[in-house]
Design a protein around this motif. Structure first.
Motif, PDB file in Angstrom:
ATOM      1  N   LEU A   1     -28.803 -11.369   2.591  1.00  0.00           N
ATOM      2  CA  LEU A   1     -29.979 -10.472   2.406  1.00  0.00           C
ATOM      3  C   LEU A   1     -30.007  -9.698   1.224  1.00  0.00           C
ATOM      4  N   SER A   2     -29.022  -9.690   0.686  1.00  0.00           N
ATOM      5  CA  SER A   2     -29.080  -8.859  -0.817  1.00  0.00           C
ATOM      6  C   SER A   2     -29.752 -10.005  -1.768  1.00  0.00           C
ATOM      7  N   ALA A   3     -30.009 -11.026  -1.582  1.00  0.00           N
ATOM      8  CA  ALA A   3     -30.406 -12.007  -2.609  1.00  0.00           C
ATOM      9  C   ALA A   3     -29.557 -11.898  -3.851  1.00  0.00           C
ATOM     10  N   LEU A   4     -28.524 -11.569  -3.925  1.00  0.00           N
ATOM     11  CA  LEU A   4     -27.402 -11.460  -5.069  1.00  0.00           C
ATOM     12  C   LEU A   4     -26.514 -12.970  -4.759  1.00  0.00           C
ATOM     13  N   PRO A   5     -25.884 -13.442  -6.009  1.00  0.00           N
ATOM     14  CA  PRO A   5     -25.081 -14.595  -5.754  1.00  0.00           C
ATOM     15  C   PRO A   5     -24.219 -14.525  -4.825  1.00  0.00           C
ATOM     16  N   THR A   6     -23.983 -15.481  -3.917  1.00  0.00           N
ATOM     17  CA  THR A   6     -23.115 -15.526  -2.725  1.00  0.00           C
ATOM     18  C   THR A   6     -21.915 -16.789  -3.034  1.00  0.00           C
ATOM     19  N   GLY A   7     -21.946 -17.172  -3.842  1.00  0.00           N
ATOM     20  CA  GLY A   7     -21.052 -18.271  -4.210  1.00  0.00           C
ATOM     21  C   GLY A   7     -19.885 -17.706  -4.234  1.00  0.00           C
ATOM     22  N   ARG A   8     -19.215 -16.588  -4.874  1.00  0.00           N
ATOM     23  CA  ARG A   8     -18.182 -15.991  -4.984  1.00  0.00           C
ATOM     24  C   ARG A   8     -18.584 -14.448  -4.869  1.00  0.00           C
ATOM     25  N   PHE A   9     -17.668 -13.791  -4.013  1.00  0.00           N
ATOM     26  CA  PHE A   9     -17.652 -12.579  -3.826  1.00  0.00           C
ATOM     27  C   PHE A   9     -16.417 -11.926  -3.352  1.00  0.00           C
ATOM     28  N   THR A  10     -16.254 -10.532  -3.588  1.00  0.00           N
ATOM     29  CA  THR A  10     -15.239  -9.788  -3.013  1.00  0.00           C
ATOM     30  C   THR A  10     -15.731  -8.680  -2.127  1.00  0.00           C
ATOM     31  N   PHE A  11     -14.930  -8.916  -0.784  1.00  0.00           N
ATOM     32  CA  PHE A  11     -15.213  -7.772   0.239  1.00  0.00           C
ATOM     33  C   PHE A  11     -14.145  -6.485   0.073  1.00  0.00           C
ATOM     34  N   GLU A  12     -14.635  -5.345  -0.291  1.00  0.00           N
ATOM     35  CA  GLU A  12     -14.072  -4.348  -0.576  1.00  0.00           C
ATOM     36  C   GLU A  12     -13.580  -3.400   0.596  1.00  0.00           C
ATOM     37  N   GLY A  13     -14.523  -3.631   1.953  1.00  0.00           N
ATOM     38  CA  GLY A  13     -14.350  -2.530   2.865  1.00  0.00           C
ATOM     39  C   GLY A  13     -14.934  -1.320   2.267  1.00  0.00           C
ATOM     40  N   PHE A  14     -14.235  -0.270   3.019  1.00  0.00           N
ATOM     41  CA  PHE A  14     -14.464   1.044   2.681  1.00  0.00           C
ATOM     42  C   PHE A  14     -13.594   1.485   1.463  1.00  0.00           C
ATOM     43  N   LEU A  15     -14.371   2.127   0.738  1.00  0.00           N
ATOM     44  CA  LEU A  15     -13.739   2.763  -0.562  1.00  0.00           C
ATOM     45  C   LEU A  15     -12.847   4.085  -0.436  1.00  0.00           C
ATOM     46  N   PRO A  16     -11.742   4.300  -0.981  1.00  0.00           N
ATOM     47  CA  PRO A  16     -11.271   5.620  -0.804  1.00  0.00           C
ATOM     48  C   PRO A  16     -12.116   6.708  -1.172  1.00  0.00           C
ATOM     49  N   ARG A  17     -11.878   7.901  -0.224  1.00  0.00           N
ATOM     50  CA  ARG A  17     -12.820   8.820  -0.523  1.00  0.00           C
ATOM     51  C   ARG A  17     -12.629   9.798  -1.609  1.00  0.00           C
ATOM     52  N   SER A  18     -11.608   9.724  -2.522  1.00  0.00           N
ATOM     53  CA  SER A  18     -11.442  10.512  -3.538  1.00  0.00           C
ATOM     54  C   SER A  18     -10.194  10.112  -4.300  1.00  0.00           C
ATOM     55  N   GLY A  19      -9.801  10.823  -5.450  1.00  0.00           N
ATOM     56  CA  GLY A  19      -8.836  10.385  -6.186  1.00  0.00           C
ATOM     57  C   GLY A  19      -8.589   9.290  -7.151  1.00  0.00           C
ATOM     58  N   ARG A  20      -7.612   9.266  -7.535  1.00  0.00           N
ATOM     59  CA  ARG A  20      -7.366   7.997  -8.545  1.00  0.00           C
ATOM     60  C   ARG A  20      -7.599   6.645  -8.013  1.00  0.00           C
ATOM     61  N   ASP A  21      -7.320   6.784  -6.497  1.00  0.00           N
ATOM     62  CA  ASP A  21      -7.441   5.210  -5.854  1.00  0.00           C
ATOM     63  C   ASP A  21      -8.918   4.873  -5.986  1.00  0.00           C
ATOM     64  N   ARG A  22      -9.817   6.110  -5.604  1.00  0.00           N
ATOM     65  CA  ARG A  22     -11.424   5.740  -5.749  1.00  0.00           C
ATOM     66  C   ARG A  22     -11.745   5.208  -7.181  1.00  0.00           C
ATOM     67  N   LYS A  23     -11.212   5.955  -8.008  1.00  0.00           N
ATOM     68  CA  LYS A  23     -11.638   5.868  -9.499  1.00  0.00           C
ATOM     69  C   LYS A  23     -11.465   4.245 -10.073  1.00  0.00           C
ATOM     70  N   GLU A  24     -10.166   3.762  -9.393  1.00  0.00           N
ATOM     71  CA  GLU A  24      -9.589   2.688  -9.590  1.00  0.00           C
ATOM     72  C   GLU A  24     -10.270   1.505  -9.226  1.00  0.00           C
ATOM     73  N   ARG A  25     -10.749   1.751  -7.956  1.00  0.00           N
ATOM     74  CA  ARG A  25     -11.605   0.649  -7.150  1.00  0.00           C
ATOM     75  C   ARG A  25     -13.040   0.504  -7.654  1.00  0.00           C
ATOM     76  N   LEU A  26     -13.562   1.728  -7.958  1.00  0.00           N
ATOM     77  CA  LEU A  26     -14.822   1.696  -8.729  1.00  0.00           C
ATOM     78  C   LEU A  26     -14.785   1.128 -10.281  1.00  0.00           C
ATOM     79  N   SER A  27     -13.707   1.160 -10.831  1.00  0.00           N
ATOM     80  CA  SER A  27     -13.787   0.338 -12.105  1.00  0.00           C
ATOM     81  C   SER A  27     -13.345  -1.144 -11.797  1.00  0.00           C
ATOM     82  N   ALA A  28     -12.587  -1.509 -10.868  1.00  0.00           N
ATOM     83  CA  ALA A  28     -12.491  -3.017 -10.341  1.00  0.00           C
ATOM     84  C   ALA A  28     -14.047  -3.340 -10.004  1.00  0.00           C
TER      85      ALA A  28
END
Length: 308
Positions: A153-180
């Motif tokens: 439904l997003s109308a964005l490319p679907t040929g390749r995608f990454t499922f991230e699930g839930f992001l960490p709520r805070s801290g360095r792990d969250r920043k790293e996942r956002l950067s990814a």
């Protein structure tokens, strides 16, 4: 507890025979067969509309010795609606440690999550590992899930995608996942709770830039299902006051030629606005619309107007 929404009865216009181009090659419907012996079944349940339960899921739930689940009240309501009466065993993130004992007691165990396909952003994967360690066969049924419809439904490319699930709520792990998320070229799919949606959109905007395309899908398969498409800045502004329902976020990949890791310099933006003569309040409001949280936006706006 949020009860599942009952589906409206659809009106079907069924033809009297298959279309001619099928040449009568449709197979006869075969009965669902349930294998003998010990087994763990991962059984998808509807994410909203109860009409999305499959015939095979119904037969497995009827054949199981017990149904393990995250929330016995929610699953009990579902089974009551389906006319199925089974012992219920709680196996969630806090109680999954007793999985070996549950497997020993119930040879034929069905496992359901609160909604959708077990093993995706829930403890189902731990049950699979425990079952395999005990030499118990595991069978995963296909069925309802939230991220696939939202991705389409997003109308964005679907040929390749990454499922991230839930992001960490805070801290360095969250920043790293956002950067990814910001750096990858393919589409990213995330889950989020309604009360954290705006904060996550703001963080994504900071990491990816305000113009990155994205979509927010909520209440999938329910009466008030909604998909909103736009830039991260537009979505952050749209959902600033909160929203109800479970959320799937889809974010476009990094455009070709965009530098990896580029971030918005909000302090520089605040100084630029102060140089244009805007008040502290106006700068704060603009920074909030561009993705900053209220306290951070106010601090930068106050500093910029003080220095101007």
């Amino acid at each position: 507890m949020t009860e599942p929404e009952f589906p409206d009865t659809p009106d079907f216009d069924l033809p009297g025979r298959p279309p001619d181009d099928l040449n009568g090659d449709l197979p006869d419907a075969a009965p669902v067969t349930i294998p003998d012996g010990a087994r763990v079944w991962l059984v998808p349940t509807p994410v909203g509309n109860l009409g999305d339960i499959t015939l095979r899921a119904l037969e497995v739930l009827r054949a199981a010795d017990a149904v393990a689940c995250e929330d016995t009240r929610r699953t009990g309501a579902l089974l009551t609606h389906l006319g199925i009466k089974k012992p219920l065993v709680r196996l969630d993130a806090h109680t999954m440690g007793r999985a070996p004992q549950v497997l020993e007691r119930y040879a034929r165990l069905a496992y359901v999550s609160d909604a959708g396909t077990p093993g995706i952003s829930d403890p189902g994967a731990e049950l699979v590992a425990a079952a395999l360690a005990a030499d118990v066969p595991v069978e995963a049924l296909p069925g309802a899930t939230a991220f696939v419809p939202a991705l389409v439904l997003s109308a964005l490319p679907t040929g390749r995608f990454t499922f991230e699930g839930f992001l960490p709520r805070s801290g360095r792990d969250r920043k790293e996942r956002l950067s990814a998320v910001a750096a990858r070229a393919e589409t990213t799919v995330l889950y989020e709770s309604p009360h954290r949606l705006h904060a996550t959109l703001a963080d994504l905007q900071s990491a990816c830039g305000p113009d990155r395309a994205a979509s927010v899908t909520r209440e999938l398969t329910k009466r008030f299902e909604e998909t909103v498409r736009g830039t991260l800045a537009e979505l952050a502004a749209r959902f600033e006051s909160g929203v109800r329902g479970e959320i799937v976020l889809v974010v476009a990949g990094r455009p070709e030629g965009e530098p990896v890791g580029a971030e918005v310099d909000h302090a520089a933006r605040a100084r630029e606005l102060a140089g244009q003569g805007l008040s502290t309040r106006d700068i704060r409001d603009l920074l909030i619309r561009e993705g900053l949280r209220k306290n951070d936006a106010y601090a930068l706006a106050l500093q910029a107007t003080s220095d101007a």
